[in-house]
Design a protein around this motif. Structure first.
Motif, PDB file in Angstrom:
ATOM      1  N   ILE A  67       0.587  10.840   6.017  1.00  0.00           N
ATOM      2  CA  ILE A  67       0.184   9.507   5.543  1.00  0.00           C
ATOM      3  C   ILE A  67       0.919   8.421   6.321  1.00  0.00           C
ATOM      4  O   ILE A  67       0.311   7.425   6.746  1.00  0.00           O
ATOM      5  CB  ILE A  67       0.427   9.347   4.029  1.00  0.00           C
ATOM      6  N   VAL A  68       2.203   8.597   6.535  1.00  0.00           N
ATOM      7  CA  VAL A  68       2.978   7.599   7.273  1.00  0.00           C
ATOM      8  C   VAL A  68       2.443   7.471   8.701  1.00  0.00           C
ATOM      9  O   VAL A  68       2.275   6.356   9.221  1.00  0.00           O
ATOM     10  CB  VAL A  68       4.485   7.940   7.252  1.00  0.00           C
ATOM     11  N   ARG A  69       2.119   8.581   9.329  1.00  0.00           N
ATOM     12  CA  ARG A  69       1.579   8.544  10.697  1.00  0.00           C
ATOM     13  C   ARG A  69       0.203   7.880  10.734  1.00  0.00           C
ATOM     14  O   ARG A  69      -0.070   7.066  11.607  1.00  0.00           O
ATOM     15  CB  ARG A  69       1.526   9.941  11.282  1.00  0.00           C
ATOM     16  N   VAL A  70      -0.667   8.248   9.802  1.00  0.00           N
ATOM     17  CA  VAL A  70      -2.015   7.673   9.762  1.00  0.00           C
ATOM     18  C   VAL A  70      -1.945   6.179   9.460  1.00  0.00           C
ATOM     19  O   VAL A  70      -2.741   5.395   9.980  1.00  0.00           O
ATOM     20  CB  VAL A  70      -2.894   8.414   8.730  1.00  0.00           C
ATOM     21  N   SER A  71      -0.998   5.774   8.655  1.00  0.00           N
ATOM     22  CA  SER A  71      -0.914   4.367   8.245  1.00  0.00           C
ATOM     23  C   SER A  71      -0.657   3.435   9.420  1.00  0.00           C
ATOM     24  O   SER A  71      -0.925   2.239   9.332  1.00  0.00           O
ATOM     25  CB  SER A  71       0.154   4.181   7.168  1.00  0.00           C
ATOM     26  N   ARG A  72      -0.194   3.950  10.527  1.00  0.00           N
ATOM     27  CA  ARG A  72       0.031   3.120  11.716  1.00  0.00           C
ATOM     28  C   ARG A  72      -1.287   2.597  12.294  1.00  0.00           C
ATOM     29  O   ARG A  72      -1.292   1.635  13.030  1.00  0.00           O
ATOM     30  CB  ARG A  72       0.781   3.916  12.775  1.00  0.00           C
ATOM     31  N   ARG A  73      -2.382   3.272  11.961  1.00  0.00           N
ATOM     32  CA  ARG A  73      -3.699   2.881  12.476  1.00  0.00           C
ATOM     33  C   ARG A  73      -4.500   2.052  11.475  1.00  0.00           C
ATOM     34  O   ARG A  73      -5.668   1.777  11.710  1.00  0.00           O
ATOM     35  CB  ARG A  73      -4.503   4.141  12.831  1.00  0.00           C
ATOM     36  N   LEU A  74      -3.893   1.678  10.373  1.00  0.00           N
ATOM     37  CA  LEU A  74      -4.623   0.989   9.311  1.00  0.00           C
ATOM     38  C   LEU A  74      -5.254  -0.315   9.779  1.00  0.00           C
ATOM     39  O   LEU A  74      -4.599  -1.155  10.384  1.00  0.00           O
ATOM     40  CB  LEU A  74      -3.695   0.672   8.138  1.00  0.00           C
ATOM     41  N   GLY A  75      -6.533  -0.445   9.474  1.00  0.00           N
ATOM     42  CA  GLY A  75      -7.248  -1.677   9.754  1.00  0.00           C
ATOM     43  C   GLY A  75      -8.212  -1.995   8.631  1.00  0.00           C
ATOM     44  O   GLY A  75      -9.037  -2.881   8.746  1.00  0.00           O
ATOM     45  N   SER A  76      -8.108  -1.243   7.556  1.00  0.00           N
ATOM     46  CA  SER A  76      -9.009  -1.385   6.413  1.00  0.00           C
ATOM     47  C   SER A  76      -8.185  -1.570   5.148  1.00  0.00           C
ATOM     48  O   SER A  76      -7.278  -0.776   4.862  1.00  0.00           O
ATOM     49  CB  SER A  76      -9.868  -0.122   6.287  1.00  0.00           C
ATOM     50  N   ARG A  77      -8.520  -2.606   4.390  1.00  0.00           N
ATOM     51  CA  ARG A  77      -7.815  -2.854   3.128  1.00  0.00           C
ATOM     52  C   ARG A  77      -8.040  -1.698   2.146  1.00  0.00           C
ATOM     53  O   ARG A  77      -7.132  -1.282   1.445  1.00  0.00           O
ATOM     54  CB  ARG A  77      -8.281  -4.173   2.519  1.00  0.00           C
ATOM     55  N   GLY A  78      -9.267  -1.179   2.095  1.00  0.00           N
ATOM     56  CA  GLY A  78      -9.567  -0.058   1.203  1.00  0.00           C
ATOM     57  C   GLY A  78      -8.724   1.166   1.520  1.00  0.00           C
ATOM     58  O   GLY A  78      -8.189   1.823   0.624  1.00  0.00           O
ATOM     59  N   TRP A  79      -8.621   1.475   2.812  1.00  0.00           N
ATOM     60  CA  TRP A  79      -7.786   2.617   3.213  1.00  0.00           C
ATOM     61  C   TRP A  79      -6.308   2.349   2.947  1.00  0.00           C
ATOM     62  O   TRP A  79      -5.557   3.266   2.599  1.00  0.00           O
ATOM     63  CB  TRP A  79      -8.017   2.964   4.679  1.00  0.00           C
ATOM     64  N   ALA A  80      -5.883   1.102   3.088  1.00  0.00           N
ATOM     65  CA  ALA A  80      -4.487   0.771   2.790  1.00  0.00           C
ATOM     66  C   ALA A  80      -4.187   1.036   1.321  1.00  0.00           C
ATOM     67  O   ALA A  80      -3.140   1.597   0.977  1.00  0.00           O
ATOM     68  CB  ALA A  80      -4.208  -0.694   3.149  1.00  0.00           C
TER      69      ALA A  80
END
Length: 169
Positions: A67-80
């Motif tokens: 999750i921490v690794r994937v969160s670096r690519r966050l660009g969506s509020r829903g996914w955040a």
């Protein structure tokens, strides 16, 4: 911020449950539908994998890292929101496995929210389930972690010209 809030509420409610509830005794709040019942769970959801606490601890640690690794690519509020809930829930139960009896990697998760006579969970479990529903919903809508979207409807809209034939008209 959401992760920290989930973790805090989860741990505070577990401290409260241990202090106030008698182990194994159900306190109905909404008849048989919902109540409070303190248990110490050495397995996963629905007591699956009982006695495999150390494996579940390692799996939860891996989930946190991913999750921490994937969160670096966050660009969506829903996914955040989904990943924040998932991370908070995973950490909430992992903290129990690390600090509660009988010891690190073997600690039992505190569960106290009794749904019907089917299962007993906690705030971390609620966050994980809501996160799972959000992940399914976002995926079904074609929304990616980075905020990009699948263009599924382009071929279905006859009013929109096809780039390949636009110049031929």
């Amino acid at each position: 911020m959401l992760t920290a809030a989930v973790l805090l509420v989860d741990q505070l409610t577990k401290v409260w449950a241990v202090a106030v509830l008698e182990p194994g005794v159900r306190r109905p709040l909404v008849g048989e539908l919902f109540g409070l019942q303190l248990i110490r769970n050495d397995g996963a959801a629905l007591s699956i994998a009982s006695g495999m606490t150390w494996v579940l601890s390692l799996v939860a640690t891996a989930v946190v890292v991913v999750i921490v690794r994937v969160s670096r690519r966050l660009g969506s509020r829903g996914w955040a929101v989904a990943l924040g809930l998932l991370l908070g829930g995973a950490l909430g139960n992992l903290v129990d496995r690390m600090v509660r009896e009988p010891g690190p990697l073997h600690g039992h998760v505190i569960d106290f929210l009794a749904y019907w006579r089917l299962f007993i969970g906690n705030v971390a479990d609620i966050a994980i389930v809501v996160a799972a529903v959000l992940v399914v919903w976002l995926t079904a809508r074609g929304i990616h972690v980075d905020g990009t979207r699948d263009d599924r409807h382009h071929d279905e809209d006859p009013a929109e010209p096809d780039d390949a034939t636009d110049g031929a008209r």
